[in-house]
Enzyme design. Structure first.
Site, mmCIF file in Angstrom:
data_model
loop_
_atom_site.group_PDB
_atom_site.id
_atom_site.type_symbol
_atom_site.label_atom_id
_atom_site.label_comp_id
_atom_site.label_asym_id
_atom_site.label_seq_id
_atom_site.Cartn_x
_atom_site.Cartn_y
_atom_site.Cartn_z
ATOM 1 N N GLU A 235 3.346 17.616 -79.840
ATOM 2 C CA GLU A 235 3.045 19.062 -79.744
ATOM 3 C C GLU A 235 1.812 19.403 -78.898
ATOM 4 O O GLU A 235 0.956 20.185 -79.312
ATOM 5 C CB GLU A 235 2.907 19.644 -81.163
ATOM 6 C CG GLU A 235 4.152 19.430 -82.000
ATOM 7 C CD GLU A 235 4.024 19.874 -83.461
ATOM 8 O OE1 GLU A 235 2.999 20.450 -83.822
ATOM 9 O OE2 GLU A 235 4.965 19.613 -84.234
ATOM 10 N N GLU B 210 13.466 15.653 -85.736
ATOM 11 C CA GLU B 210 13.079 16.331 -86.991
ATOM 12 C C GLU B 210 14.066 17.448 -87.329
ATOM 13 O O GLU B 210 13.676 18.552 -87.719
ATOM 14 C CB GLU B 210 11.663 16.932 -86.862
ATOM 15 C CG GLU B 210 10.609 15.943 -86.445
ATOM 16 C CD GLU B 210 9.200 16.528 -86.362
ATOM 17 O OE1 GLU B 210 8.959 17.635 -86.880
ATOM 18 O OE2 GLU B 210 8.333 15.855 -85.779
HETATM 19 O O1 9MR Z 1 6.815 17.920 -93.083
HETATM 20 C C1 9MR Z 1 5.424 17.797 -92.867
HETATM 21 C C2 9MR Z 1 4.666 18.488 -94.003
HETATM 22 O O2 9MR Z 1 4.855 17.808 -95.223
HETATM 23 C C3 9MR Z 1 3.177 18.575 -93.657
HETATM 24 O O3 9MR Z 1 2.526 19.346 -94.649
HETATM 25 C C4 9MR Z 1 3.007 19.188 -92.281
HETATM 26 C C5 9MR Z 1 1.532 19.282 -91.894
HETATM 27 O O4 9MR Z 1 1.372 20.070 -90.750
HETATM 28 O O5 9MR Z 1 3.703 18.424 -91.312
HETATM 29 C C6 9MR Z 1 5.079 18.425 -91.523
HETATM 30 O O6 9MR Z 1 5.740 17.706 -90.508
HETATM 31 C C7 9MR Z 1 5.634 18.233 -89.182
HETATM 32 C C8 9MR Z 1 5.734 17.070 -88.221
HETATM 33 O O7 9MR Z 1 4.792 16.090 -88.550
HETATM 34 C C9 9MR Z 1 5.563 17.525 -86.785
HETATM 35 N N1 9MR Z 1 6.490 18.578 -86.446
HETATM 36 C C10 9MR Z 1 6.555 19.695 -87.391
HETATM 37 C C11 9MR Z 1 6.775 19.174 -88.808
HETATM 38 C C12 9MR Z 1 6.941 20.336 -89.777
HETATM 39 O O8 9MR Z 1 5.759 21.076 -89.823
#
Ligand code: 9MR
Length: 340
Positions: A135, A247
Site C-alpha cells: 500500500e 486478500e
Molecule cells: O485484517 C487485518 C486486521 O485484523 C487488522 O486490524 C488491520 C490493521 O490495519 O489489518 C488488516 O489486514 C489488512 C492487510 O494487512 C492489508 N490490506 C488491508 C487489510 C484489511 O485492513
C-alpha cells in the site's frame, strides 16, 4: 469406501494456489482445520507477520504466533505468503525514532535490513512469496510526491522511493527463492491501476527485483465486473509480472453504504448473495484463464470472523467469504468444485 471429494485446491491445482488469511485462534478451531485441509494450499498470517507484531521493540522479536502458523503450514505441507515488510500500518513507534528524534535515513535502512534478515532466516523454508511492500501508493491523497502518488508514510518521508528499492534488493538476497510482491488495494482499476503500473514499470526498468503484484481484492457484491478484472490482469501481465489475488473478500455492502445502524442488514439479502456468489465464480474462472495468476487468497475463511465486521463501520455484520458462519460451503464453492 469414502470417496475423497475435490476441494478448491485440487480443482485449481494446475492454475494457482488457493489460500486464506488466518490467525492462531482460527487455526485452533476444528472446523477451520477441516476446511483448510480440504480447500487451501496457501496460508497468510492475517496479522502475525507484520512488523510491529514480529519486532515490537528493537531487536526483541516475538515469534510466537507467526511460528504457530508457520508450523501448522509445515505440518500440513501448505505454502505461505509472507505479509508484510514495509507498510504504513502496524509498524512500531521505535522504528522511526532515534534518541528521541526522528530516525536518520541510514539507521532506518539498517533496521529494515536487520528485520528482513531475521524474518527471512526464520521463514525462508515455508514462505514462497513476500509482500515486501504494501500500500505505498495513495491516489486519494492530495500529496503528489516525487514522480508518483506515493503515500506520505513514515517510511516514505525518511527513506523515499530508495527505501522501497532497497527492501526488494535485501529480500532477494535474504530469500533468493521467494517471489517478491508489491501488494495494494483498489489497484485493479482507475487512477490506482495507472499509478501502480507506472511505479512498477519504473522499478523494473531500474533493475529492482519485483516478481509480481498483489491485487488485494477487498471487493463488493457488485464489483468488479469481468472487463475490469481482465483489463487489470492483462495490464500487469504485459509488464511480465505475476499476479496474486491476496486478500479477497466480497462485502454485502457498497463502500459508501449503510453507515447508520438502522440500515444494517440482519442477514445478507438474497439478491446480493446471488451476485456475490457470481463474483466469486467469475474471479476464479477468469483467473484460471491466465497463466500469470498464481494465487487466490481470501482474507479469512468463514463468515464467523472477518475484519469487515468492524470496517468501515464498527459492529456491522458482514458475510464476505466463501464459507458461512458454520463453515458450510457457499454455492460458489460447490459450483467451482463441481466444475471439473
Ligand atoms: O485484517 C487485518 C486486521 O485484523 C487488522 O486490524 C488491520 C490493521 O490495519 O489489518 C488488516 O489486514 C489488512 C492487510 O494487512 C492489508 N490490506 C488491508 C487489510 C484489511 O485492513
Amino acid at each position: 469406501m469414502k470417496v475423497m471429494e475435490n476441494g478448491l485446491k485440487d480443482i485449481f491445482k494446475d492454475s494457482f494456489l488457493t489460500g486464506a488469511a488466518v490467525s492462531r485462534a482460527i487455526l485452533e478451531q476444528e472446523a477451520a482445520d477441516e476446511t483448510i485441509t480440504r480447500h487451501f494450499s496457501s496460508l497468510t498470517a492475517e496479522n502475525a507477520m507484520k512488523f510491529s507484531l514480529l519486532q515490537p521493540q528493537e531487536n526483541i522479536f516475538d515469534w510466537n504466533e507467526a511460528d504457530f502458523i508457520a508450523n501448522y503450514a509445515r505440518r500440513k505441507n501448505i505454502k505461505m505468503r509472507g505479509h508484510t515488510i514495509i507498510w504504513h500500518n502496524q509498524t512500531p513507534e521505535w522504528l522511526f525514532l532515534e534518541g528521541g528524534n526522528k530516525v536518520s535515513k541510514t539507521t532506518l535502512f539498517k533496521r529494515l535490513e536487520n528485520h528482513i534478515d531475521k524474518v527471512s532466516a526464520r521463514y525462508n523454508d515455508i514462505v514462497y512469496a513476500w509482500d515486501v511492500l504494501n500500500e505505498a501508493i495513495d491516489t486519494d491523497s492530495s500529496d503528489f510526491c516525487a514522480d508518483n502518488y506515493f503515500r506520505n508514510s513514515e517510511w516514505f518521508k525518511t527513506g523515499g522511493r530508495e527505501i522501497f528499492e532497497f527492501a526488494f534488493k535485501c529480500m532477494r538476497e535474504a530469500s533468493p527463492k521467494a517471489k517478491l510482491f508489491y501488494n495494494d488495494y483498489n489497484n485493479e482499476s482507475g487512477a490506482k491501476l495507472d499509478s501502480t503500473l507506472r511505479f512498477l514499470s519504473s522499478m523494473l526498468d531500474a533493475g529492482v527485483p519485483i516478481d509480481g503484484v498483489g491485487i488485494q481484492g477487498h471487493w463488493y457484491y457488485n464489483f468488479p465486473d469481468e472487463k475490469t478484472l481482465r483489463h487489470a490482469i492483462e495490464s500487469y501481465s504485459a509488464l511480465g509480472l505475476e499476479i496474486e489475488f491476496t486478500e479477497v473478500d466480497i462485502s454485502a455492502y457498497r463502500w459508501d453504504e449503510a453507515k447508520e445502524s438502522a440500515d444494517f442488514f440482519p442477514a445478507m439479502p438474497n439478491e446480493r448473495f446471488l451476485e456475490q456468489q457470481q463474483r466469486f465464480i467469475e474471479i476464479f474462472k477468469i483467473a484460471s484463464e491466465y497463466k500469470s495468476v498464481k494465487n487466490i487468497t481470501t482474507w479469512g475463511i468463514a463468515d464467523n470472523y472477518t475484519w469487515l465486521g468492524n470496517f468501515p463501520v464498527k459492529n456491522r455484520k458482514n458475510w464476505p467469504l466463501l464459507f458461512d458462519e458454520q463453515y458450510r460451503e457457499k454455492p460458489a464453492v460447490t459450483e467451482l468444485c463441481a466444475s471439473l
